[in-house]
Design a protein around this motif. Sequence first.
Motif, PDB file in Angstrom:
ATOM      1  N   PHE A  41       0.856  -1.181  -0.052  1.00  0.00           N
ATOM      2  CA  PHE A  41      -0.033  -0.083   0.029  1.00  0.00           C
ATOM      3  C   PHE A  41       0.928   1.208  -0.014  1.00  0.00           C
ATOM      4  O   PHE A  41       1.808   1.295   0.898  1.00  0.00           O
ATOM      5  N   THR A  42       0.735   1.980  -0.964  1.00  0.00           N
ATOM      6  CA  THR A  42       1.748   3.193  -1.044  1.00  0.00           C
ATOM      7  C   THR A  42       1.132   4.412  -1.673  1.00  0.00           C
ATOM      8  O   THR A  42       0.487   4.631  -2.625  1.00  0.00           O
ATOM      9  N   ASN A  76      -3.751   2.163  12.498  1.00  0.00           N
ATOM     10  CA  ASN A  76      -4.812   1.906  11.507  1.00  0.00           C
ATOM     11  C   ASN A  76      -5.054   0.625  10.998  1.00  0.00           C
ATOM     12  O   ASN A  76      -3.857  -0.012  10.422  1.00  0.00           O
ATOM     13  N   MET A  77      -6.041  -0.115  11.542  1.00  0.00           N
ATOM     14  CA  MET A  77      -6.376  -1.656  11.628  1.00  0.00           C
ATOM     15  C   MET A  77      -7.539  -1.590  10.405  1.00  0.00           C
ATOM     16  O   MET A  77      -8.612  -2.220  10.595  1.00  0.00           O
ATOM     17  N   GLU A 136      -8.855  -1.634   3.286  1.00  0.00           N
ATOM     18  CA  GLU A 136      -9.274  -3.129   4.034  1.00  0.00           C
ATOM     19  C   GLU A 136      -7.775  -3.851   3.600  1.00  0.00           C
ATOM     20  O   GLU A 136      -7.297  -3.946   2.605  1.00  0.00           O
ATOM     21  N   GLY A 137      -7.435  -4.763   4.635  1.00  0.00           N
ATOM     22  CA  GLY A 137      -6.368  -5.685   4.464  1.00  0.00           C
ATOM     23  C   GLY A 137      -4.947  -4.962   4.629  1.00  0.00           C
ATOM     24  O   GLY A 137      -3.976  -5.521   4.372  1.00  0.00           O
ATOM     25  N   VAL A 138      -5.127  -3.619   5.337  1.00  0.00           N
ATOM     26  CA  VAL A 138      -3.546  -2.973   5.406  1.00  0.00           C
ATOM     27  C   VAL A 138      -3.588  -2.306   6.808  1.00  0.00           C
ATOM     28  O   VAL A 138      -4.596  -1.602   7.328  1.00  0.00           O
ATOM     29  N   PRO A 167       0.573  -4.695   4.512  1.00  0.00           N
ATOM     30  CA  PRO A 167      -0.462  -5.564   4.333  1.00  0.00           C
ATOM     31  C   PRO A 167      -0.590  -6.679   5.265  1.00  0.00           C
ATOM     32  O   PRO A 167       0.587  -7.195   6.027  1.00  0.00           O
ATOM     33  N   VAL A 168      -1.722  -6.793   5.933  1.00  0.00           N
ATOM     34  CA  VAL A 168      -1.978  -7.585   6.933  1.00  0.00           C
ATOM     35  C   VAL A 168      -1.481  -9.263   6.635  1.00  0.00           C
ATOM     36  O   VAL A 168      -1.034  -9.765   7.632  1.00  0.00           O
TER      37      VAL A 168
END
Length: 254
Positions: free
Chosen positions: A128-129, A194-195, A200-202, A225-226
């Motif tokens: 995620f960027t 930040n969950m 979503e997923g980061v 990423p989770v």
Amino acid sequence: MESQKHKVKSADRVLDIFELFEGDKDSFSLTEIARLLKTPPSSTYLLLQNMLERGYLQTDKTGKQFQLGHKLFTIRNKRLKGSNLSEEFQQVADRLFHEVNETVNLSIRLGDKLLYIGEKSSTHFLRFTPNTGDMRPLHATASGKVLLSGMTSEQLREIYPNDVLEKVTDKTISTYSGLLAELEKVNREGFGYNMGETVEGVQCVAAAVLDAEGKAAAAISISIPVVRVTGEVWEKVRVSIKQASEELSRKVYR
């Protein structure tokens, strides 16, 4: 003979509007601006519209409250590229990259938004960027929570006059009371989290870059990423981001 000072009234008024934002207030209505500057509402309106069109001001969702616009921060960001903050961030981000190989960002607050002003991207295919210049709601980001955590209740209410907050994902904090509880956690632990609240997923962890007065001037964060998050990775990232924020605070502002 005393030299005559040459003034352009409209230029003076533009500068007067900018100087209104030196205080604690982040936004003003047309009526407030006209009253504070002692100018006719009709001519003040035209001036504000010109500044809006050029991006030097922006309005809130109601269209009635004026805030500083993205153009000022775009100019500031270009200047930052040659500044100590930008140089030190790049050095810190390079080190973090080698330590964890996850995306690192530097951010500041712009009204009720988080503005990304620096980045170092992970080389992982899945990442995620946020790009420099992107904006996100403060309450939906780890860095935004860090920047909100030092505010008074009056300042927070000015940004969030309603009890219902914008949802970006299903996990975004959506109530003012929920935000206050989250900010207490930030103040207690020294980190913002930040969950999956922005994407979503980061997940993301952030810490404040403090100025000479001990106030949050910026925030530095790491996004992961989770699927790559483990207890060991999370703890390593927390330690790294704390060290990075303290180093930036010391080198840039102390």
